[in-house]
Design an enzyme around this catalytic site. Structure first.
Site, PDB file in Angstrom:
ATOM      1  N   GLY A  80      -9.500  11.009  -0.108  1.00 47.89           N
ATOM      2  CA  GLY A  80      -8.098  10.700  -0.537  1.00 47.89           C
ATOM      3  C   GLY A  80      -7.613  10.900  -2.173  1.00 47.89           C
ATOM      4  O   GLY A  80      -6.951  10.262  -2.593  1.00 47.89           O
ATOM      5  N   PHE A 140      -3.987   6.143  -6.132  1.00 47.93           N
ATOM      6  CA  PHE A 140      -5.160   5.507  -6.436  1.00 47.93           C
ATOM      7  C   PHE A 140      -6.361   6.390  -6.635  1.00 47.93           C
ATOM      8  O   PHE A 140      -7.201   6.393  -7.486  1.00 47.93           O
ATOM      9  CB  PHE A 140      -5.549   4.403  -5.517  1.00 47.93           C
ATOM     10  CG  PHE A 140      -4.502   3.301  -5.375  1.00 47.93           C
ATOM     11  CD1 PHE A 140      -3.459   3.172  -6.128  1.00 47.93           C
ATOM     12  CD2 PHE A 140      -4.517   2.637  -4.189  1.00 47.93           C
ATOM     13  CE1 PHE A 140      -2.734   2.103  -6.154  1.00 47.93           C
ATOM     14  CE2 PHE A 140      -3.449   1.658  -3.962  1.00 47.93           C
ATOM     15  CZ  PHE A 140      -2.586   1.380  -4.940  1.00 47.93           C
ATOM     16  N   ARG A 161      -5.404  18.478   0.914  1.00 44.37           N
ATOM     17  CA  ARG A 161      -4.601  19.264   0.321  1.00 44.37           C
ATOM     18  C   ARG A 161      -5.486  20.048  -0.663  1.00 44.37           C
ATOM     19  O   ARG A 161      -5.820  19.726  -1.852  1.00 44.37           O
ATOM     20  CB  ARG A 161      -3.477  18.683  -0.482  1.00 44.37           C
ATOM     21  CG  ARG A 161      -2.208  18.229   0.403  1.00 44.37           C
ATOM     22  CD  ARG A 161      -1.261  17.195  -0.065  1.00 44.37           C
ATOM     23  NE  ARG A 161      -1.907  15.858  -0.538  1.00 44.37           N
ATOM     24  CZ  ARG A 161      -0.900  14.842  -0.844  1.00 44.37           C
ATOM     25  NH1 ARG A 161       0.486  15.154  -0.854  1.00 44.37           N
ATOM     26  NH2 ARG A 161      -1.295  13.642  -1.262  1.00 44.37           N
ATOM     27  N   ASP A 188     -10.975  15.982   6.205  1.00 44.18           N
ATOM     28  CA  ASP A 188     -10.092  14.937   6.939  1.00 44.18           C
ATOM     29  C   ASP A 188     -11.013  13.948   7.608  1.00 44.18           C
ATOM     30  O   ASP A 188     -11.916  14.147   8.262  1.00 44.18           O
ATOM     31  CB  ASP A 188      -9.257  15.704   8.392  1.00 44.18           C
ATOM     32  CG  ASP A 188      -8.580  14.677   9.019  1.00 44.18           C
ATOM     33  OD1 ASP A 188      -8.604  13.687   8.802  1.00 44.18           O
ATOM     34  OD2 ASP A 188      -7.821  15.371   9.993  1.00 44.18           O
ATOM     35  N   TYR A 214      -0.096  -1.018  10.528  1.00 44.37           N
ATOM     36  CA  TYR A 214      -0.511  -0.922   9.122  1.00 44.37           C
ATOM     37  C   TYR A 214      -1.234  -2.043   8.631  1.00 44.37           C
ATOM     38  O   TYR A 214      -2.393  -1.902   8.239  1.00 44.37           O
ATOM     39  CB  TYR A 214       0.287  -0.431   8.244  1.00 44.37           C
ATOM     40  CG  TYR A 214      -0.049  -0.423   6.787  1.00 44.37           C
ATOM     41  CD1 TYR A 214      -1.132   0.436   6.401  1.00 44.37           C
ATOM     42  CD2 TYR A 214       0.201  -1.317   5.706  1.00 44.37           C
ATOM     43  CE1 TYR A 214      -1.580   0.847   5.015  1.00 44.37           C
ATOM     44  CE2 TYR A 214      -0.251  -1.266   4.552  1.00 44.37           C
ATOM     45  CZ  TYR A 214      -1.053  -0.255   4.185  1.00 44.37           C
ATOM     46  OH  TYR A 214      -1.698  -0.197   3.019  1.00 44.37           O
ATOM     47  N   GLY A 254      -1.235  -5.059  -4.069  1.00 45.03           N
ATOM     48  CA  GLY A 254       0.474  -5.064  -3.430  1.00 45.03           C
ATOM     49  C   GLY A 254       1.265  -3.869  -3.825  1.00 45.03           C
ATOM     50  O   GLY A 254       0.451  -2.516  -3.631  1.00 45.03           O
ATOM     51  N   THR A 292       3.295   4.582  -5.622  1.00 45.35           N
ATOM     52  CA  THR A 292       2.488   5.992  -5.543  1.00 45.35           C
ATOM     53  C   THR A 292       3.225   6.715  -4.472  1.00 45.35           C
ATOM     54  O   THR A 292       4.516   6.520  -4.286  1.00 45.35           O
ATOM     55  CB  THR A 292       1.348   5.527  -4.806  1.00 45.35           C
ATOM     56  OG1 THR A 292       1.526   4.981  -3.628  1.00 45.35           O
ATOM     57  CG2 THR A 292       0.570   4.715  -5.925  1.00 45.35           C
ATOM     58  N   PHE A 325       2.838   6.486  -1.494  1.00 48.52           N
ATOM     59  CA  PHE A 325       2.773   5.599  -0.386  1.00 48.52           C
ATOM     60  C   PHE A 325       3.928   5.503   0.595  1.00 48.52           C
ATOM     61  O   PHE A 325       3.994   5.981   1.791  1.00 48.52           O
ATOM     62  CB  PHE A 325       2.292   4.192  -0.783  1.00 48.52           C
ATOM     63  CG  PHE A 325       2.204   3.513   0.439  1.00 48.52           C
ATOM     64  CD1 PHE A 325       0.974   3.062   1.221  1.00 48.52           C
ATOM     65  CD2 PHE A 325       3.202   2.512   0.772  1.00 48.52           C
ATOM     66  CE1 PHE A 325       0.860   2.477   2.291  1.00 48.52           C
ATOM     67  CE2 PHE A 325       3.096   1.593   1.881  1.00 48.52           C
ATOM     68  CZ  PHE A 325       1.972   1.569   2.534  1.00 48.52           C
TER      69      PHE A 325
END
Length: 251
Positions: free
Chosen positions: A9, A14, A35, A58, A151, A182, A186, A188
């Protein structure tokens, strides 16, 4: 001797920050993500600092993961550190309203993808009696919140799996660390809200939140601690974030 890190990732957040800080510190870096254009840009940007190998991947596909590890160029085969960063949240609906496909994607990425990548490097690390698995968990794995259902549960899995890895690896010099950030600024929330930038921006509005570089700095420190030191778990929040009061529903 130059060390090698594999970062999943790596195309944003991060992962991209880790790619940069490890590369600038002269590590060989293996970067994966879905990507390809971003991977190519990272290779161009970081290639002047260290050796960079990129692969579109992936992590949900165990065959792809195994193929990546098996076919690495000789220079990159001796992986010292795996940063299991690939992961995501999708949706913020209550469990009764949530999209089942979103749940499947989170389980397949955050749990199964992490397992596939860990398994692919672990046997070699144990054989050479050296290595470090760094898992990116979340405060959501420790503290529930409305809409965090699956999640948060996937990140609880990451926490417990990290602990059980430590138990399995007792007697070896292979380290395991679970980093639990926390709120961080990003992509996210952009991913969670499926490209709705207005919703995503609202999450970060008027808050001085963690930045990707903050977590990358911590990870670099963690993997550079002495051989006798294992950081089991490290939970980190922005100064502006803390635990809230317990909710009470009133009639």
């Amino acid at each position: 001797m130059t060390k090698t890190v594999l970062i999943t990732g790596a195309t944003s957040g991060f992962g991209a920050a880790c790619a940069e800080i490890f590369s600038r510190n002269k590590w060989n870096v293996i970067l994966t993500g879905r990507r390809k254009d971003r991977l190519n840009n990272l290779k161009k940007k970081l290639g002047k600092f260290s050796s960079v190998y990129t692969s579109q991947l992936d992590v949900r596909n165990s065959d792809e993961v195994e193929k990546l590890i098996t076919n690495l160029p000789q220079e990159f085969r001796d992986i010292d550190v795996l940063v299991n960063n690939a992961g995501l949240a999708l949706g913020l609906d209550s469990a009764d309203e949530a999209n089942l496909e979103d749940w499947d994607i989170m389980v397949d990425t955050n749990i199964k993808g992490l397992l596939y990548c860990t398994k692919s490097v672990l046997k070699t690390m144990v054989k050479k009696n050296s290595g470090h698995i760094v898992n990116i968990g979340s405060t959501a794995g420790n503290w529930p919140y409305p809409g965090g259902n699956v999640y948060g549960a996937t990140k609880s899995f990451v926490q417990q799996f990290s602990r059980n890895l430590r138990a399995d690896l007792l007697g070896t010099k292979v380290k395991v660390t679970n980093i639990e950030p926390g709120m961080a600024e990003t992509e996210f929330s952009l991913v969670r809200f499926k490209g709705d930038s207005k919703k995503a921006e609202k999450v970060y509005e008027n808050a001085d939140l963690l930045q990707p570089e903050d977590i990358a700095d911590i990870i670099l420190w963690v993997v550079n601690t002495p051989e006798r030191v294992n950081i089991n778990t490290l939970e980190v929040m922005a100064t502006c974030q803390a635990w809230g009061h317990l909710q009470v529903h009133r009639n």
